[in-house]
Scaffold this motif. Structure first.
Motif, PDB file in Angstrom:
ATOM      1  N   ASN A 194      -1.721  -3.994   3.239  1.00 21.86           N
ATOM      2  CA  ASN A 194      -1.728  -4.405   4.647  1.00 21.86           C
ATOM      3  C   ASN A 194      -1.817  -3.187   5.554  1.00 21.86           C
ATOM      4  OD1 ASN A 194       0.876  -3.452   4.386  1.00 21.86           O
ATOM      5  ND2 ASN A 194       1.783  -5.497   4.286  1.00 21.86           N
ATOM      6  N   ALA A 243      -0.222  -0.401   6.085  1.00 19.59           N
ATOM      7  CA  ALA A 243       0.887   0.339   6.695  1.00 19.59           C
ATOM      8  C   ALA A 243       2.193  -0.027   5.991  1.00 19.59           C
ATOM      9  CB  ALA A 243       1.002   0.031   8.185  1.00 19.59           C
ATOM     10  N   TYR A 244       3.212   0.717   6.315  1.00 24.39           N
ATOM     11  CA  TYR A 244       4.564   0.405   5.843  1.00 24.39           C
ATOM     12  C   TYR A 244       5.123  -0.691   6.731  1.00 24.39           C
ATOM     13  CZ  TYR A 244       4.555   4.886   3.327  1.00 24.39           C
ATOM     14  OH  TYR A 244       4.271   5.923   2.490  1.00 24.39           O
ATOM     15  N   MET A 245       4.910  -1.938   6.347  1.00 27.72           N
ATOM     16  CA  MET A 245       5.308  -3.031   7.216  1.00 27.72           C
ATOM     17  C   MET A 245       6.809  -3.289   7.174  1.00 27.72           C
ATOM     18  SD  MET A 245       2.672  -3.485   8.672  1.00 27.72           S
ATOM     19  CE  MET A 245       0.885  -3.367   8.592  1.00 27.72           C
ATOM     20  N   ASP A 254       0.821  -1.203   0.000  1.00 25.03           N
ATOM     21  CA  ASP A 254       0.000   0.000   0.000  1.00 25.03           C
ATOM     22  C   ASP A 254       0.862   1.263   0.000  1.00 25.03           C
ATOM     23  OD1 ASP A 254       0.241  -1.410   2.662  1.00 25.03           O
ATOM     24  OD2 ASP A 254      -0.187   0.608   3.362  1.00 25.03           O
TER      25      ASP A 254
HETATM   26 MG   LIG Z   1       1.996  -2.086   3.482  1.00 23.13          MG
END
Ligand SMILES: [Mg+2]
Ligand SMILES: Cc1ncc(C[n+]2csc(CCOP(=O)(O)OP(=O)(O)O)c2C)c(N)n1
Ligand code: SF4
Lengths: 335, 415
Positions: free
Chosen positions: A155, A157-159, A127
């Motif tokens: 998902n 967020a910046y995972m 995303d």
């Molecule tokens: Mg993400």
């Protein structure tokens, strides 16, 4: 006339694969599946992104007769699949940068066109790589109607960098940069982008949303997208156990609850018009979806300031989605 | 064929003769005319088998070229100044992936203050990005270097940047020999990639590389550039054999025999430098010049060999390492380390300030007479900067420097 299949897997509303005619079975059920994203990668247990990518790319591989190139943005999917010198990809695959996957894919598509090859092209990213840093390149690719299917694994967020907020992070969610402290804990209300609808506004041939709860639907949408040419976009909700603070075994359940609560509407659109929606068959209050996730834990502490108001606002968002896409099935509306 | 033609148009025609398969364009002065010309050549059917893509940013332009090149297509783009900075991440990525993209850089200053005129700040900002960087002296050489660039890039699988001075070359109408297709075809074979995205033989490109292998990957990029040091002169010699003229190579000395003072420079300013050398030679001064055609790889040995006999070396450069001084001069000093030559840094022509033969000759005569301080800014308006420095020391809220200087220069003009 096709007959409505009434057998579902226990508690899932998902049609059991064995009950279907062989031509309707999932790509994953086939021994001939490409295994484009094969085992050995380093994703966390229960990673929705790994699951979503495997189903999406295998379906695309089948649709393209394996004549496919994938371009990947930087992010979890890229990192956990290619720990040098190993790779999990059994498909021609290129990672360039975080924010340029759509443009790189446009270049690959241009090369194929000029060489008279039928090779299909997919770009994929998280995303963050899609709604934030890669948005300019994505919008440009849409606007030019380049022959690329872009898949966003959302998902929320910046995972890969440790769970920071993106413009796809839902309101009230705790991330590393929207901590659950202060008067309005978690992510701010009234922010964020709805990329599927922004994609539709480009008037591109095909836009769809999907989740890893209904993998049959996901495969069908990828197959449909692969049957078209021009710019296409599929936005897949992929729970992240690590970032959401959820149990690894809850990835599928949470995906389903996101849909059934109305927070993640499932639809298809062609040339800017919605052509199909997936009705909600068993509507649940948003709390049922939010509660198993630690990123929303602050909404369920009895003394938490503003928690009820936040829950009400999230419920209102779900209700608005249900109205906008008319998501209540006849039987649910009656209940 | 000899033509009276704008530099950009001549370059566009030369690039078209190289049969690029994917061209990405984004407008920025002064490179715009090149891609406009190419767009027209694609549209009117002169250049066939080529996709011309109008993108939404320079970052996308080079990214499209990256994808196209990785998929085995001969890929080209052009930019300048702010556009180069906007694509910076992709600049490093293209070379890191070893993709033989050719890019024209219409050299232009970098803002703020925004300035569309020529200097080499843009090129110098990517000097360590892993691209081979060539500088054209004339529009004829600009044409020729593009043809050599595709050959060099594809042979080494390394991107090549052809630097052409904004306006001075890109917009100048002059006589240029645009070669014929047969000769270009004889010189430049079809693109045969060393790596390609091929569904029949799927491979992963752009994997994550950790401490165990990153150094080796970087070393091999360096090795390619060292190979280029050998290949650039060889390709220039081959070019001479096919096209019958000198173009390219690493360095080109001018009247350097017996010269006490040698001016080192890159790009179109060599015209002024050569005229100045001629005038000073006529007046009995032992002056020569050295043109650098290749800046990356930097030809340390050739520069040293050419300059060893000179007592003084004046490095005329159109860029400034703020807080340090000369960039090219540092490179030249590196070439001459351990030898006694005196090296001067002469910063000139920033933001399009004309570099006149008179000012250059003045400086050369000055350093010939007595040692001079380093770094020297040619034709700097000292009164303006001194007044502005004094004002800034007097007042806290001194305001924006650019506007203050403009006002002062305007006032000077009026008085
Ligand atoms: Mg993400
Ligand atoms: C230009 C740039 N900025 C920042 C980063 C650091 N970075 C790498 S992956 C990533 C997060 C990716 O988030 P998303 O796209 O949502 O993918 P996810 O990891 O969540 O699947 C960030 C911030 C980078 N690689 N490049
Ligand atoms: S952090 Fe999340 S997205 Fe990344 S590998 Fe783990 S579960 Fe998957």
């Amino acid at each position: 006339m096709t007959q409505t299949v009434k057998f579902y897997q226990t508690g899932t509303l998902t049609v059991g694969n064995r009950l279907l005619d062989s031509d309707k079975r999932t790509v994953q059920a086939s021994r001939n599946r490409s295994n484009a994203l094969t085992c050995g990668h380093r994703a966390c247990q229960g990673c929705g992104e790994a699951l979503g990518a495997r189903y999406a790319i295998d379906a695309a591989m089948r649709a393209a007769n394996r004549d496919l190139v994938c371009v990947n943005a930087t992010g979890c999917l890229e990192v956990f699949t290619t720990p040098y010198p190993e790779t999990s990809w059994q498909v021609a695959w290129l990672h360039s940068l975080f924010g340029n996957a759509a443009a790189v894919a446009s270049g690959v598509a241009a090369a194929m066109r000029v060489k008279g090859k039928a090779t299909r092209v997919i770009a994929q990213g998280g995303d963050g790589g899609t709604t934030d840093i890669g948005f300019g390149c994505l919008s440009g690719m849409f606007e030019r109607n380049d022959d690329v299917l872009y898949i966003c694994y959302d998902n929320e967020a910046y995972m890969n960098t440790g769970v920071q907020r993106s413009s796809a992070t839902p309101p009230a969610a705790r991330t590393a940069t929207t901590p659950a402290v202060g008067a309005a804990p978690g992510n701010v209300f009234g922010t964020g982008k709805n990329l599927p609808r922004i994609a539709m506004a480009h008037g591109i041939p095909y836009v769809a949303t999907a989740t890893v709860a209904d993998l049959h639907d996901l495969e069908a949408k990828v197959t449909r997208a692969m049957g078209l040419h021009g710019a296409r976009y599929i936005h897949i909700l992929v729970p992240c156990p690590l970032g959401w603070g959820a149990a690894s075994h809850d990835t599928i359940r949470l995906s389903r609850l996101a849909v059934e609560s109305g927070l993640f509407p499932l639809f298809e659109a062609e040339h800017g018009e919605v052509t199909a929606t997936t009705p909600i068959r068993r509507r649940v209050p948003v709390a049922e979806y939010l509660k198993p996730q630690k990123r929303f834990a602050h909404l369920f502490r009895p003394d938490a300031p503003g928690a009820q108001e936040a829950l009400d606002r999230l419920q209102a968002m779900a209700d608005a989605n249900i109205r906008r896409f008319n998501l209540l099935s006849a039987e649910e509306a009656v209940r | 064929m000899l033509k009276q033609i704008e530099g950009s148009r001549a370059m566009a025609e030369a690039i078209a003769l190289c049969r690029p398969e994917v061209i990405c364009a984004y407008p920025i002065t002064p490179q715009t005319h090149i891609v406009e010309g190419l767009g027209e050549l694609v549209r009117d059917g002169h250049l066939t088998g080529c996709e011309f893509i109008n993108v939404e940013s320079e970052f996308a332009a080079l990214s499209v070229a990256i994808g196209a090149s990785a998929a085995g297509a001969r890929s080209y783009t052009a930019t300048a100044s702010q556009g180069l900075l906007f694509m910076m991440e992709a600049v490093y990525n293209a070379s890191g992936l070893g993709l033989p993209i050719v890019m024209t850089l219409g050299n232009r200053a970098i803002g703020a203050p925004i300035n569309i005129w020529n200097d080499h700040s843009d090129a110098m900002s990517v000097r360590d990005a892993g691209w081979i960087m060539l500088f054209a002296e004339t529009n004829q050489e600009a044409v020729d270097l593009h043809i050599q660039a595709f050959r060099l890039a594809e042979e080494l699988s390394c991107p090549v940047m052809v630097n052409v001075d904004g306006f001075i070359l890109t917009h100048a109408v002059e006589r240029v020999d645009v070669p014929d297709q047969a000769r270009v075809d004889a010189y430049l074979p079809p693109f045969d990639p060393v790596q390609v995205l091929d569904p029949a033989e799927p491979l992963s490109m752009g994997a994550m590389v950790g401490p165990d292998a990153f150094m080796e990957v970087r070393y091999l990029a360096h090795h390619k550039q060292m190979r280029a040091l050998e290949r650039i002169p060889e390709l220039a010699a081959e070019f001479r054999a096919v096209f019958g003229r000198e173009s390219g190579g690493l360095v080109r000395p001018y009247r350097i025999d017996g010269a006490d003072t040698v001016v080192v420079a890159m790009g179109s300013v060599m015209g002024t430098v050569k005229d100045t050398v001629d005038a000073l030679r006529d007046a009995g001064h032992a002056v020569g010049a050295l043109n650098l055609c290749a800046f990356r790889p930097f030809p340390l040995d050739d520069v040293r060999e050419a300059l060893l006999g000179a007592r003084r070396v004046v490095v005329l450069e159109k860029a400034l390492a703020v807080g340090m001084g000369g960039i090219l001069a540092s490179h030249v000093r590196m070439a001459l380390r351990g030898f006694g030559n005196r090296v001067y840094t002469l910063i000139a022509g920033l933001g399009g300030r004309p570099i006149t033969g008179d000012s250059l000759a003045d400086f050369l005569r000055k350093v010939e007479r007595e040692p001079h301080y380093d770094v020297h800014f040619l034709d700097l308006k000292s009164d303006v900067v001194e007044a502005e420095i004094a004002r800034m020391e007097r007042t806290r809220r001194a305001g924006p420097i650019a506007e203050n200087v403009l006002r002062r220069v305007g006032a000077g003009r009026a008085s």
